[in-house]
Structure formats: C-alpha cells, structure tokens
Design a protein around this motif. Structure first.
Motif, mmCIF file in Angstrom:
data_model
loop_
_atom_site.group_PDB
_atom_site.id
_atom_site.type_symbol
_atom_site.label_atom_id
_atom_site.label_comp_id
_atom_site.label_asym_id
_atom_site.label_seq_id
_atom_site.Cartn_x
_atom_site.Cartn_y
_atom_site.Cartn_z
ATOM 1 N N UNK A 134 0.821 -1.211 0.000
ATOM 2 C CA UNK A 134 0.000 0.000 0.000
ATOM 3 C C UNK A 134 0.855 1.261 0.000
ATOM 4 N N UNK A 135 2.113 1.115 0.413
ATOM 5 C CA UNK A 135 3.029 2.258 0.427
ATOM 6 C C UNK A 135 3.845 2.353 -0.854
ATOM 7 N N UNK A 136 3.550 1.473 -1.803
ATOM 8 C CA UNK A 136 4.246 1.521 -3.091
ATOM 9 C C UNK A 136 5.672 1.025 -3.046
ATOM 10 N N UNK A 137 6.000 0.177 -2.048
ATOM 11 C CA UNK A 137 7.378 -0.277 -1.876
ATOM 12 C C UNK A 137 7.589 -1.730 -2.285
ATOM 13 N N UNK A 138 6.610 -2.312 -2.995
ATOM 14 C CA UNK A 138 6.692 -3.721 -3.385
ATOM 15 C C UNK A 138 6.358 -3.860 -4.872
ATOM 16 N N UNK A 290 10.122 -12.738 1.514
ATOM 17 C CA UNK A 290 10.225 -11.367 2.009
ATOM 18 C C UNK A 290 8.989 -10.999 2.819
ATOM 19 N N UNK A 291 9.218 -10.566 4.052
ATOM 20 C CA UNK A 291 8.121 -10.083 4.894
ATOM 21 C C UNK A 291 7.836 -8.639 4.504
ATOM 22 N N UNK A 292 6.626 -8.391 3.979
ATOM 23 C CA UNK A 292 6.276 -7.057 3.495
ATOM 24 C C UNK A 292 5.125 -6.455 4.298
ATOM 25 N N UNK A 293 4.850 -7.014 5.479
ATOM 26 C CA UNK A 293 3.803 -6.460 6.314
ATOM 27 C C UNK A 293 3.360 -7.429 7.390
ATOM 28 N N UNK A 294 2.357 -7.006 8.124
ATOM 29 C CA UNK A 294 1.763 -7.830 9.175
ATOM 30 C C UNK A 294 0.386 -7.278 9.484
#
Length: 344
Positions: A134-138, A290-294
């Motif tokens: 959602x932050x455009x980093x993936x 890759x962990x991209x959130x929680x």
C-alpha cells in the motif's frame, strides 16, 4: 400351495434385478468419478499450460494429481484457518517440489555467529498493521521457476523496498544478475544461496541493475559484466534481526520489507491457497521470502504478510499470510531465525 412358491420366486427375481441395477449404478458412479477426475486434470492442464512429453508421463502425473487432490480434499474438510488448492504444483510429488522450488542455504561457521548492529532495537511503538504494498514499496510478484534461487528474489525484494523508501522510486531489480554474477562466495545460482551473501555482493558491486536490463532466465548463466555495471539501485550494507525474536522482527518489518528464511518444504505450503497459514512446518530453513507487512485476521489471528516467488497463481495472488506470535521462539516455520534487511 403353488402360490407361495410363485410369490417367493417373484420376490427373488425382483431382488436380483435390484441388486444388478445397484451394482451397475455403483460401477457407473465410479466411472463417472474417474471421468470427472480426468476432466478435472485436463482443465487444470489447460489452465496452467501443462504439457507432457508422452502418454506414460501424462499417466504418471495424473496419478500424482489425483493423490494430491484427495489429500487436499481431506485437509479442507477439516477445521483449519487456511485452505489448500489445486495450484500449478498439483502434479508434483512433495519431494519433486522441494528439489526444484526452494534453495535457501542457512548460515554456517563464522557467518552464523557474527553479531551486527540492529538499528530498530530501541523502537517502542509500531503500527497495529503494515502493508508495504500500500506504500508503493513492493514490485509485482515474480516467479523463480524451477531454479533454486529464492535467496536472490528475497534479497532483491528487500532491496527494491529500501530503494523506494530512500529515493521515492520503485524499480524492479535484476535477480538474474545475482544468479549469474554472485558466484564467488556462498551463493551458487540455481543451486542455492542466502540473502546476506546477496546483500554483500550488491554492496561490493555498487548496486544492482534493472530487471529490464538484465532479465530473468530461470537458469544459471555467464555473468554479463557490461549489464551488471549499469547499477540502478544501491545499498550501503545490511543488518541481521536478532535471532529468535518475533518482536524484533516486528520492529524491522514496521520500517521496511525484510528478507526472511522459512521451512517451506511441506505439502501444505506447496498447495497453500489462502487463509492464515498455521503449519505444519518445522525449522529446517529451505526457502527465502520477504516479509512485506503484518496484521490481524478477522478471527483475531495475528499474521505476517509474506511475498513469495512462485508466481501470482500460488497462494493469495503470490502471497501467504503466516501466523505471527506463536509459542515457539523461532516463529512459525522458523521465520524469526535468519531475518535481515538492507540499509540505504
């Protein structure tokens, strides 16, 4: 006294007819069930673009497909927080799957005992949830194919994330550069590697080039030094998350995408379709992701949001939610054992 005899003979004949009809119906049902399975396999082949070299191979794959389908049905009829499905790995045995789609190599020797600074150690508060997509980093989900270079995809995804956070630009970077050129240390292309070694290479090489410039081939190749010299993103170093601390991992993921290693060799991971994955799995680390959130699921289950490299048709559009804050210090599937992240 002939009437009872005639009646008895009539009843026996009726029972015989009913028995034959029932047997015929059961046989037809079995044939229909088998035909349905064959048709299901044909539809699955068309959906995933599968083709086999000959009839014998097709029959062998059909039997594996049928066995996997039955295991999936049995599992999904139970009470679980996640479900399995007929994804593109449905005609592979679990041994075949593990041999071709993982590739992480745990740290060994001095590398395993080296302690580094953890910049998020003193963080006291983190958001209740985080999704770096959602932050455009993936970047979009990628597909490593039958090449054991998950380590490269994990390191690249983490590097793409920190590059976005540092520069404001999201750039898809080259896994193939790592596969071809990062071969003088512990990383060995399609034969496996680890993310920390990939970060070391990126630092020494002064960056990575783009996916467009050095596209992925799903096979080992000769390093193209000219393409590798055209760096599009760079990192200053990397740091390891303190081992066996999900709370420390949470602090890191709250600030950037993080490379993690997990035990992803089980049947349930192979056939995962959706929901919050709760196991079974051990801590035999064999896959880099890759962990991209929680976040927290609707039933209250805490989870990690994990970007995989098995294409968007696997799992939840290429992602898996894995249970967070479990009783084991290593985390579910060992997720807290060897986590690290690049620094800008």
């Amino acid at each position: 006294m002939a009437f009872p005899t005639i009646l008895t003979q009539g009843l026996c004949m009726a029972l015989l007819v009913l028995t034959l009809r029932a047997s015929s119906f059961a046989s037809a049902s079995r044939e229909l069930g088998e035909m349905s399975m064959i048709e299901r396999h044909e539809r699955w082949m068309a959906q995933h673009g599968k083709a086999y070299e000959d009839a014998a191979e097709k029959e062998r794959r059909f039997e594996i497909f049928k066995s996997n389908f039955e295991l999936i049905q049995t599992f999904n009829n139970g009470n679980h927080k996640f479900r399995l499905g007929l994804n593109r790995f449905a005609d592979l045995t679990n041994d075949e799957f593990r041999a071709t789609h993982n590739g992480f190599r745990p740290k060994s020797g001095a590398a395993a005992s080296t302690a580094k600074r953890f910049r998020y150690e003193n963080v006291t508060a983190v958001p209740a949830s985080m999704d770096w997509r959602a932050e455009g980093a993936v970047t979009p989900v990628k597909d490593q194919g039958q090449c054991g270079c998950c380590w490269a995809f994990s390191a690249v995804a983490a590097t793409e994330g920190i590059t976005k956070l540092a520069t404001g630009k999201l750039v898809s970077l080259s896994e193939q550069e790592l596969v071809d050129c990062d071969v003088h240390g512990q990383d060995e292309g399609c034969d496996g590697g680890l993310m920390d070694s990939a970060f070391d290479f990126i630092v020494k090489n002064r960056g990575l080039t783009t996916e467009a410039n050095y596209p992925y081939k799903a096979a080992d190749g000769k390093c193209n030094a000219r393409k590798a010299a055209a760096a599009a993103a760079s990192i200053s170093g990397y740091e390891d998350v303190p081992k066996n601390h999900e709370s420390a991992l949470l602090k890191a993921v709250a600030h950037q995408p993080v490379s993690v290693a997990i035990d992803a060799g089980g049947f349930a991971f192979q056939m995962y379709e959706g929901g919050v994955f709760t196991g079974d799995c051990g801590t035999d680390l064999d896959h880099g992701v890759t962990a991209v959130g929680y976040g927290v699921a609707s039933d209250g289950t805490k989870y990690w949001l994990i970007k995989n490299s098995w294409g968007s048709s696997w799992g939840e559009n290429g992602y898996i939610r894995m249970e967070r804050d479990v009783n084991s210090k290593e985390g579910l599937c060992g997720i807290a054992m060897e986590a690290s992240y690049p620094t800008a």
